[in-house]
Design a protein around this motif. Structure first.
Motif, short mmCIF file in Angstrom:
data_model
loop_
_atom_site.label_atom_id
_atom_site.label_comp_id
_atom_site.label_asym_id
_atom_site.label_seq_id
_atom_site.Cartn_x
_atom_site.Cartn_y
_atom_site.Cartn_z
N UNK A 246 0.84 -1.21 0.00
CA UNK A 246 0.00 0.00 0.00
C UNK A 246 0.86 1.25 0.00
N UNK A 247 0.48 2.20 -0.85
CA UNK A 247 1.03 3.56 -0.81
C UNK A 247 0.05 4.39 0.01
N UNK A 248 0.39 4.67 1.25
CA UNK A 248 -0.58 5.29 2.16
C UNK A 248 -0.75 6.79 1.94
N UNK A 249 0.12 7.42 1.17
CA UNK A 249 0.03 8.87 0.94
C UNK A 249 -0.73 9.19 -0.34
N UNK A 250 -0.29 8.62 -1.45
CA UNK A 250 -0.89 8.99 -2.74
C UNK A 250 -1.44 7.80 -3.51
N UNK A 251 -1.59 6.67 -2.85
CA UNK A 251 -2.11 5.49 -3.53
C UNK A 251 -3.61 5.56 -3.78
N UNK A 252 -4.09 4.67 -4.63
CA UNK A 252 -5.51 4.65 -4.99
C UNK A 252 -6.25 3.43 -4.45
N UNK A 253 -5.55 2.57 -3.72
CA UNK A 253 -6.16 1.33 -3.21
C UNK A 253 -5.80 1.15 -1.75
N UNK A 254 -6.79 0.82 -0.93
CA UNK A 254 -6.53 0.47 0.47
C UNK A 254 -7.49 -0.64 0.88
N UNK A 255 -7.41 -1.05 2.13
CA UNK A 255 -8.21 -2.20 2.58
C UNK A 255 -9.70 -1.97 2.47
N UNK A 256 -10.16 -0.72 2.55
CA UNK A 256 -11.59 -0.45 2.51
C UNK A 256 -12.21 -0.72 1.16
#
Length: 290
Positions: free
Chosen positions: A187-197
Protein backbone atom coordinates in the motif's frame (compact mmCIF):
# COMPACT_ATOMS: atom_id res chain seq x y z
CA UNK A 1 -21.94 57.85 -15.78
CA UNK A 2 -21.43 54.54 -17.60
CA UNK A 3 -18.37 55.23 -19.71
CA UNK A 4 -16.70 51.94 -20.61
CA UNK A 5 -13.14 51.15 -21.57
CA UNK A 6 -14.04 50.40 -25.20
CA UNK A 7 -15.45 53.95 -25.53
CA UNK A 8 -12.14 55.42 -24.42
CA UNK A 9 -10.05 53.05 -26.52
CA UNK A 10 -12.10 53.89 -29.59
CA UNK A 11 -11.70 57.61 -29.02
CA UNK A 12 -7.94 57.21 -28.52
CA UNK A 13 -7.62 55.26 -31.78
CA UNK A 14 -9.65 57.85 -33.66
CA UNK A 15 -7.71 60.74 -32.16
CA UNK A 16 -4.46 59.16 -33.33
CA UNK A 17 -5.62 57.92 -36.74
CA UNK A 18 -7.76 60.98 -37.55
CA UNK A 19 -9.81 58.67 -39.78
CA UNK A 20 -12.85 56.55 -38.93
CA UNK A 21 -12.06 53.67 -41.30
CA UNK A 22 -8.48 53.28 -40.13
CA UNK A 23 -9.47 53.65 -36.47
CA UNK A 24 -12.25 51.04 -36.84
CA UNK A 25 -9.82 48.61 -38.46
CA UNK A 26 -7.34 49.19 -35.63
CA UNK A 27 -10.07 48.47 -33.07
CA UNK A 28 -11.35 45.46 -35.06
CA UNK A 29 -14.90 46.86 -35.14
CA UNK A 30 -17.12 48.17 -37.92
CA UNK A 31 -17.08 51.86 -38.76
CA UNK A 32 -20.74 52.35 -37.69
CA UNK A 33 -19.96 50.70 -34.33
CA UNK A 34 -17.02 53.01 -33.74
CA UNK A 35 -19.11 56.03 -34.71
CA UNK A 36 -21.86 55.03 -32.25
CA UNK A 37 -19.30 54.50 -29.47
CA UNK A 38 -17.80 57.96 -30.01
CA UNK A 39 -21.24 59.53 -30.08
CA UNK A 40 -22.15 57.73 -26.86
CA UNK A 41 -18.95 58.97 -25.22
CA UNK A 42 -19.79 62.55 -26.17
CA UNK A 43 -23.30 62.13 -24.75
CA UNK A 44 -22.01 60.75 -21.45
CA UNK A 45 -19.40 63.51 -21.11
CA UNK A 46 -21.77 66.22 -22.29
CA UNK A 47 -19.02 67.63 -24.52
CA UNK A 48 -18.26 67.58 -28.21
CA UNK A 49 -14.95 65.89 -28.80
CA UNK A 50 -14.76 65.87 -32.61
CA UNK A 51 -15.37 68.15 -35.54
CA UNK A 52 -16.44 65.89 -38.37
CA UNK A 53 -16.08 66.59 -42.08
CA UNK A 54 -16.61 64.30 -45.04
CA UNK A 55 -12.93 63.37 -45.18
CA UNK A 56 -11.19 64.34 -41.97
CA UNK A 57 -11.62 64.20 -38.21
CA UNK A 58 -10.49 67.13 -36.08
CA UNK A 59 -10.41 67.23 -32.30
CA UNK A 60 -12.18 70.01 -30.45
CA UNK A 61 -10.32 71.65 -27.53
CA UNK A 62 -12.15 69.24 -25.19
CA UNK A 63 -11.13 66.38 -27.45
CA UNK A 64 -7.50 67.51 -27.42
CA UNK A 65 -7.54 67.69 -23.63
CA UNK A 66 -9.06 64.23 -23.29
CA UNK A 67 -6.63 62.80 -25.82
CA UNK A 68 -3.67 64.26 -23.93
CA UNK A 69 -4.78 62.45 -20.78
CA UNK A 70 -5.81 59.15 -22.36
CA UNK A 71 -2.65 58.64 -24.40
CA UNK A 72 -0.82 58.07 -21.11
CA UNK A 73 -3.59 56.55 -19.01
CA UNK A 74 -4.91 53.89 -21.39
CA UNK A 75 -1.56 52.14 -22.00
CA UNK A 76 -0.90 52.09 -18.25
CA UNK A 77 -4.36 50.71 -17.52
CA UNK A 78 -4.01 48.02 -20.20
CA UNK A 79 -0.63 47.02 -18.79
CA UNK A 80 -2.28 46.45 -15.40
CA UNK A 81 -5.23 44.54 -16.84
CA UNK A 82 -3.14 42.44 -19.22
CA UNK A 83 0.20 41.61 -17.62
CA UNK A 84 3.01 40.33 -19.78
CA UNK A 85 2.94 36.65 -20.67
CA UNK A 86 4.70 34.65 -18.01
CA UNK A 87 3.76 37.00 -15.17
CA UNK A 88 1.01 34.60 -14.13
CA UNK A 89 1.29 30.84 -13.92
CA UNK A 90 -1.44 28.24 -13.54
CA UNK A 91 -0.02 25.47 -11.34
CA UNK A 92 -1.27 21.92 -11.91
CA UNK A 93 -0.24 19.39 -9.29
CA UNK A 94 -0.30 15.60 -9.18
CA UNK A 95 0.76 13.02 -6.61
CA UNK A 96 1.92 10.39 -9.11
CA UNK A 97 1.01 8.95 -12.50
CA UNK A 98 0.28 12.09 -14.52
CA UNK A 99 -2.09 11.09 -17.38
CA UNK A 100 -0.37 10.91 -20.74
CA UNK A 101 -3.18 11.79 -23.12
CA UNK A 102 -5.84 14.46 -22.54
CA UNK A 103 -3.88 16.81 -20.17
CA UNK A 104 -1.36 17.67 -22.89
CA UNK A 105 -4.16 18.69 -25.24
CA UNK A 106 -5.90 20.72 -22.54
CA UNK A 107 -2.73 22.49 -21.37
CA UNK A 108 -1.77 23.50 -24.92
CA UNK A 109 -5.26 24.85 -25.62
CA UNK A 110 -5.47 26.59 -22.25
CA UNK A 111 -2.15 28.39 -22.74
CA UNK A 112 -3.09 29.47 -26.25
CA UNK A 113 -6.56 30.67 -25.25
CA UNK A 114 -5.67 32.47 -22.02
CA UNK A 115 -2.02 33.46 -22.51
CA UNK A 116 -1.30 31.96 -19.09
CA UNK A 117 1.58 29.54 -18.67
CA UNK A 118 0.86 26.15 -17.08
CA UNK A 119 3.40 24.54 -14.77
CA UNK A 120 2.97 20.86 -13.86
CA UNK A 121 4.72 19.57 -10.78
CA UNK A 122 4.55 16.55 -8.49
CA UNK A 123 3.70 16.67 -4.77
CA UNK A 124 3.90 13.51 -2.71
CA UNK A 125 0.88 14.51 -0.65
CA UNK A 126 -2.76 13.45 -0.53
CA UNK A 127 -4.02 16.69 -2.13
CA UNK A 128 -0.87 17.38 -4.18
CA UNK A 129 -0.42 20.88 -2.78
CA UNK A 130 -4.00 22.18 -3.18
CA UNK A 131 -4.52 22.47 0.58
CA UNK A 132 -1.18 24.20 1.15
CA UNK A 133 -1.63 26.70 -1.69
CA UNK A 134 1.29 25.26 -3.68
CA UNK A 135 -0.95 24.30 -6.60
CA UNK A 136 -4.06 25.88 -8.12
CA UNK A 137 -5.56 22.57 -9.24
CA UNK A 138 -4.58 18.92 -8.88
CA UNK A 139 -5.27 15.82 -10.95
CA UNK A 140 -5.85 13.07 -8.40
CA UNK A 141 -7.12 9.51 -8.36
CA UNK A 142 -9.14 7.65 -5.78
CA UNK A 143 -11.71 8.62 -3.17
CA UNK A 144 -10.98 12.08 -1.80
CA UNK A 145 -12.45 13.31 1.45
CA UNK A 146 -11.19 16.75 2.46
CA UNK A 147 -12.76 19.99 3.70
CA UNK A 148 -12.77 23.21 1.68
CA UNK A 149 -12.02 21.64 -1.70
CA UNK A 150 -14.09 21.11 -4.81
CA UNK A 151 -13.87 17.65 -6.39
CA UNK A 152 -14.82 17.25 -10.06
CA UNK A 153 -14.85 13.60 -11.24
CA UNK A 154 -13.70 13.27 -14.85
CA UNK A 155 -13.65 9.53 -15.54
CA UNK A 156 -13.13 6.11 -13.97
CA UNK A 157 -10.14 3.91 -14.77
CA UNK A 158 -9.78 0.12 -14.68
CA UNK A 159 -7.32 -1.41 -12.22
CA UNK A 160 -4.55 -3.94 -12.69
CA UNK A 161 -2.54 -6.01 -10.21
CA UNK A 162 1.23 -5.48 -10.06
CA UNK A 163 3.34 -8.50 -9.11
CA UNK A 164 7.03 -9.27 -9.01
CA UNK A 165 8.42 -11.30 -11.90
CA UNK A 166 9.63 -13.67 -9.14
CA UNK A 167 6.09 -14.21 -7.89
CA UNK A 168 4.15 -17.39 -8.62
CA UNK A 169 1.49 -15.09 -10.11
CA UNK A 170 3.80 -13.60 -12.76
CA UNK A 171 2.88 -16.14 -15.44
CA UNK A 172 -0.84 -15.40 -15.23
CA UNK A 173 -2.82 -12.92 -17.32
CA UNK A 174 -5.56 -12.06 -14.82
CA UNK A 175 -6.62 -12.36 -11.20
CA UNK A 176 -9.94 -11.97 -9.38
CA UNK A 177 -10.63 -9.10 -7.00
CA UNK A 178 -11.55 -11.37 -4.11
CA UNK A 179 -8.55 -13.57 -4.83
CA UNK A 180 -6.33 -10.60 -3.98
CA UNK A 181 -8.01 -10.52 -0.56
CA UNK A 182 -6.13 -13.73 0.26
CA UNK A 183 -2.74 -12.17 -0.51
CA UNK A 184 -0.42 -9.62 1.03
CA UNK A 185 -1.02 -6.08 -0.26
CA UNK A 186 1.58 -3.37 -0.84
CA UNK A 187 0.00 0.00 0.00
CA UNK A 188 1.03 3.56 -0.81
CA UNK A 189 -0.58 5.29 2.16
CA UNK A 190 0.03 8.87 0.94
CA UNK A 191 -0.89 8.99 -2.74
CA UNK A 192 -2.11 5.49 -3.53
CA UNK A 193 -5.51 4.65 -4.99
CA UNK A 194 -6.16 1.33 -3.21
CA UNK A 195 -6.53 0.47 0.47
CA UNK A 196 -8.21 -2.20 2.58
CA UNK A 197 -11.59 -0.45 2.51
CA UNK A 198 -11.94 -1.37 -1.17
CA UNK A 199 -12.77 -4.92 0.01
CA UNK A 200 -15.60 -6.07 2.30
CA UNK A 201 -14.74 -5.73 5.98
CA UNK A 202 -14.93 -9.49 6.51
CA UNK A 203 -12.65 -10.36 3.59
CA UNK A 204 -9.70 -7.99 3.29
CA UNK A 205 -6.08 -8.57 2.31
CA UNK A 206 -3.30 -8.35 4.85
CA UNK A 207 -0.91 -5.43 4.50
CA UNK A 208 2.54 -6.74 3.63
CA UNK A 209 4.30 -3.40 3.04
CA UNK A 210 3.47 0.27 3.59
CA UNK A 211 5.05 2.97 1.40
CA UNK A 212 4.80 6.74 1.21
CA UNK A 213 5.19 7.36 -2.52
CA UNK A 214 4.87 5.60 -5.87
CA UNK A 215 8.57 4.86 -6.32
CA UNK A 216 8.80 3.12 -2.94
CA UNK A 217 5.64 1.17 -3.77
CA UNK A 218 7.03 0.04 -7.11
CA UNK A 219 10.30 -1.19 -5.61
CA UNK A 220 8.42 -3.08 -2.88
CA UNK A 221 6.37 -4.90 -5.50
CA UNK A 222 9.49 -5.62 -7.57
CA UNK A 223 11.13 -7.09 -4.46
CA UNK A 224 8.17 -9.48 -4.11
CA UNK A 225 6.95 -7.93 -0.85
CA UNK A 226 3.36 -8.41 -1.97
CA UNK A 227 0.78 -7.52 -4.64
CA UNK A 228 0.02 -3.93 -5.62
CA UNK A 229 -3.10 -2.55 -7.30
CA UNK A 230 -2.98 0.49 -9.59
CA UNK A 231 -4.90 2.06 -12.49
CA UNK A 232 -4.49 0.24 -15.79
CA UNK A 233 -2.48 2.98 -17.52
CA UNK A 234 0.48 2.16 -15.23
CA UNK A 235 0.63 -1.34 -16.64
CA UNK A 236 0.78 -0.02 -20.19
CA UNK A 237 3.90 2.01 -19.45
CA UNK A 238 6.23 -0.97 -18.77
CA UNK A 239 7.81 0.96 -15.93
CA UNK A 240 9.91 -1.77 -14.26
CA UNK A 241 11.69 -4.81 -15.69
CA UNK A 242 10.94 -6.83 -12.53
CA UNK A 243 7.19 -6.04 -12.36
CA UNK A 244 4.39 -7.72 -14.31
CA UNK A 245 0.75 -6.66 -14.53
CA UNK A 246 -2.39 -8.79 -14.42
CA UNK A 247 -5.86 -7.64 -15.41
CA UNK A 248 -8.57 -7.68 -12.73
CA UNK A 249 -11.86 -8.00 -14.66
CA UNK A 250 -14.12 -7.57 -11.61
CA UNK A 251 -12.19 -4.79 -9.81
CA UNK A 252 -14.02 -1.58 -8.83
CA UNK A 253 -12.85 1.32 -10.97
CA UNK A 254 -10.73 4.21 -9.78
CA UNK A 255 -12.14 7.75 -10.10
CA UNK A 256 -9.88 10.40 -11.61
CA UNK A 257 -10.71 13.89 -10.34
CA UNK A 258 -9.85 17.54 -10.69
CA UNK A 259 -9.43 19.04 -7.21
CA UNK A 260 -9.12 22.70 -6.24
CA UNK A 261 -9.68 24.96 -3.24
CA UNK A 262 -13.07 26.53 -2.61
CA UNK A 263 -11.42 29.66 -1.26
CA UNK A 264 -9.13 31.97 -3.22
CA UNK A 265 -9.22 29.79 -6.32
CA UNK A 266 -7.38 30.93 -9.43
CA UNK A 267 -9.75 32.96 -11.66
CA UNK A 268 -9.12 30.60 -14.61
CA UNK A 269 -10.06 27.42 -12.73
CA UNK A 270 -13.47 27.12 -14.39
CA UNK A 271 -11.90 27.54 -17.83
CA UNK A 272 -9.41 24.72 -17.24
CA UNK A 273 -12.09 22.44 -15.77
CA UNK A 274 -14.43 23.02 -18.72
CA UNK A 275 -11.66 22.30 -21.23
CA UNK A 276 -10.70 19.11 -19.38
CA UNK A 277 -14.31 17.91 -19.31
CA UNK A 278 -14.65 18.59 -23.03
CA UNK A 279 -11.41 16.77 -23.86
CA UNK A 280 -12.35 13.69 -21.82
CA UNK A 281 -15.87 13.69 -23.23
CA UNK A 282 -14.63 13.80 -26.81
CA UNK A 283 -12.05 11.03 -26.54
CA UNK A 284 -12.14 8.69 -23.56
CA UNK A 285 -9.61 5.86 -23.84
CA UNK A 286 -10.29 2.14 -23.75
CA UNK A 287 -9.09 2.01 -20.16
CA UNK A 288 -11.57 4.53 -18.84
CA UNK A 289 -15.23 5.30 -18.91
CA UNK A 290 -16.95 8.55 -18.10
Amino acid sequence: MSIELHHLRGFLALAEEKHFTRAAKRMNVSQPTLSRNIQRLEELLGRRLLERTTRQVHLTPDGESLHEQLRFLIPRLEAVLRPEAGDDTFRVGFAWGFPTDWPQEVIAGFEEETGTSVRVHRHDAQLAGVDSGDTDLAILRGRIVAPDVEIVPLLHERRVAAVSTRSDLAGREEIGWQEIANLGLVINEVSGTTDLTDWPADNQPTVSAVCRNFDEWLEAVAANKGVGVVPEFVGRQHIHSFVSFLTIPDAPRVPLNLVYSRHGAHPLISRFVAMAQAAVGEGSSTSAER
